[in-house]
Write an enzyme that holds these catalytic residues in place. Structure first.
Site, PDB file in Angstrom:
ATOM      1  N   ASP A 276       0.774  -0.979   0.059  1.00  0.00           N
ATOM      2  CA  ASP A 276       0.199  -0.043  -0.215  1.00  0.00           C
ATOM      3  C   ASP A 276       1.070   0.674  -0.564  1.00  0.00           C
ATOM      4  O   ASP A 276       1.685   1.594   0.680  1.00  0.00           O
ATOM      5  CB  ASP A 276      -0.989  -0.324   1.233  1.00  0.00           C
ATOM      6  CG  ASP A 276      -1.970  -1.209   0.891  1.00  0.00           C
ATOM      7  OD1 ASP A 276      -1.932  -1.036   0.131  1.00  0.00           O
ATOM      8  OD2 ASP A 276      -2.177  -1.394   2.238  1.00  0.00           O
TER       9      ASP A 276
ATOM     10  N   ARG B 170     -10.636  -0.156   5.605  1.00  0.00           N
ATOM     11  CA  ARG B 170      -9.657  -0.139   6.131  1.00  0.00           C
ATOM     12  C   ARG B 170      -8.808   1.381   7.119  1.00  0.00           C
ATOM     13  O   ARG B 170      -9.642   2.195   6.530  1.00  0.00           O
ATOM     14  CB  ARG B 170      -9.340  -0.268   4.792  1.00  0.00           C
ATOM     15  CG  ARG B 170      -6.993  -0.943   5.015  1.00  0.00           C
ATOM     16  CD  ARG B 170      -6.544  -0.739   3.472  1.00  0.00           C
ATOM     17  NE  ARG B 170      -6.078   0.558   3.200  1.00  0.00           N
ATOM     18  CZ  ARG B 170      -5.210   0.554   1.623  1.00  0.00           C
ATOM     19  NH1 ARG B 170      -5.654  -0.586   1.536  1.00  0.00           N
ATOM     20  NH2 ARG B 170      -4.935   2.203   2.301  1.00  0.00           N
TER      21      ARG B 170
HETATM   22  O1  LIG Z   1      -9.870  -6.215  -0.490  1.00  0.00           O
HETATM   23  C1  LIG Z   1      -9.055  -6.455  -0.198  1.00  0.00           C
HETATM   24  O2  LIG Z   1      -9.242  -7.689   0.135  1.00  0.00           O
HETATM   25  C2  LIG Z   1      -7.807  -6.036  -0.422  1.00  0.00           C
HETATM   26  C3  LIG Z   1      -7.333  -4.747  -0.991  1.00  0.00           C
HETATM   27  C4  LIG Z   1      -6.315  -3.769  -1.155  1.00  0.00           C
HETATM   28  O3  LIG Z   1      -5.444  -3.488  -1.837  1.00  0.00           O
HETATM   29  C5  LIG Z   1      -5.944  -3.178   0.608  1.00  0.00           C
HETATM   30  O4  LIG Z   1      -7.235  -3.050   0.503  1.00  0.00           O
HETATM   31  O5  LIG Z   1      -4.805  -2.326   0.734  1.00  0.00           O
HETATM   32 FE   LIG Z   2      -3.978  -2.899  -0.659  1.00  0.00          FE
END
Ligand SMILES: O=C(O)CCC(=O)C(=O)O
Ligand SMILES: [Fe+2]
Length: 286
Positions: free
Chosen positions: A105, A277
């Site tokens: 990320d 997230r």
């Molecule tokens: O939705 C997911 O499994 C991961 C997505 C992603 O790359 C993130 O949340 O950083």
């Molecule tokens: Fe990600």
């Protein structure tokens, strides 16, 4: 790894463990806090199933690992500016899913996040797994000559391909119905990071490049860089360096963004998948 307050069950040889014996919605003791941190350094990605978490709980657990990181370009929840909604609706079909290319990320940032805490609010009936790969194992498996050469290299990272002024999300056809992504020319900015970084907690070395945000090696052209980058990406995603996690609703995953990459599989067209997230701030890679 023996812990006193939690149990960790590895889900693959390379990385990833399911943690049980802890209720993350309760106030954690100092030893629980220390052990879930240790479990993250030991396993690189940890999964806690059946956790009934409010957004406040989610923010508090992410806070065990560090300060919150405000994610650029991706619109956050209106009620919680530090939580992004990662959602794919049934009507999005098989269009692009967020995180559907191998990456770590926000490596375009000068101080990329330490990690992310991803909570599943609704998992599809099948599919939507997330893959993780261990970039320390990938580095370790290279020859001494290659390790030596890579250790001297710096990479140029940028958000340009996704979020830049000519990036993927500037095309309206690539904007899904369910998430708002706002590309702009700040996405074109370039940042330098070492190709091999040292983990501040463990001292372990890992490869730190990824196919979305790494543009080229410093002082080299893209054409010159790409063959070696492609070799390294193929190498880094060898199956034995990976784990694959099948989500169930109410699971929290926390990954260490400094020594892993991840990939969200897009194989659940017609079903809804909804994640929240919280991203955890990190340091400048060295
Ligand atoms: O939705 C997911 O499994 C991961 C997505 C992603 O790359 C993130 O949340 O950083
Ligand atoms: Fe990600």
């Amino acid at each position: 790894m023996p812990y006193e307050t939690i149990t960790a069950q590895s889900i693959a040889g390379a990385l990833g463990a399911e943690i049980t014996g802890i209720d993350l919605s309760s106030q954690l003791t100092n030893s629980q806090t220390a052990e879930i941190q240790q479990a993250l350094w030991d396993h690189k990605v940890v999964f806690f199933r059946d956790q009934d978490l409010t957004p406040e709980d989610h923010l508090r657990i992410a806070g065990v690992f560090g300060e919150v990181y405000r994610v650029p370009f991706v619109k956050a929840r209106d009620d919680y500016p530090d939580i992004i909604d990662i959602v794919k609706e049934p009507e999005d079909g098989d269009m692009y899913n967020f995180g559907g290319v191998w990456h770590t990320d926000a490596s375009f940032d000068e101080k990329p996040p330490l990690g992310s805490a991803l909570y599943s609010l609704q998992s599809p009936p099948y599919g939507g797994d997330t893959l993780f790969t261990n970039m320390e194992a990938a580095f370790d498996a290279l020859s001494d000559g290659m390790k030596d050469m890579l250790s001297k290299l710096t990479a140029v990272h940028s958000a340009e391909r996704n979020y830049g002024s000519g990036g993927y999300f500037t095309d309206d056809d690539n904007q899904s119905a369910s998430m708002t992504i706002n590309p702009d020319d700040s996405g074109d900015k370039e940042t330098l990071h070492p190709v091999v970084r040292t983990h501040p907690e463990t001292g372990n070395k890992s490869l730190y490049i990824n196919p979305i945000y790494t543009m080229r090696f410093k002082d080299m052209t893209e054409d010159e860089s790409q063959p070696l980058l492609d070799f390294l990406y193929d190498h880094a995603i060898r199956p034995e360096f990976q784990c694959r996690f099948t989500w169930t609703t109410n699971t929290l995953a926390v990954w260490d963004n400094r020594c892993t990459m991840h990939f969200a599989i897009n194989d659940y067209a017609g079903h809804r998948r909804h994640m929240n997230r919280v991203t955890i701030a990190g340091e400048r890679p060295v």
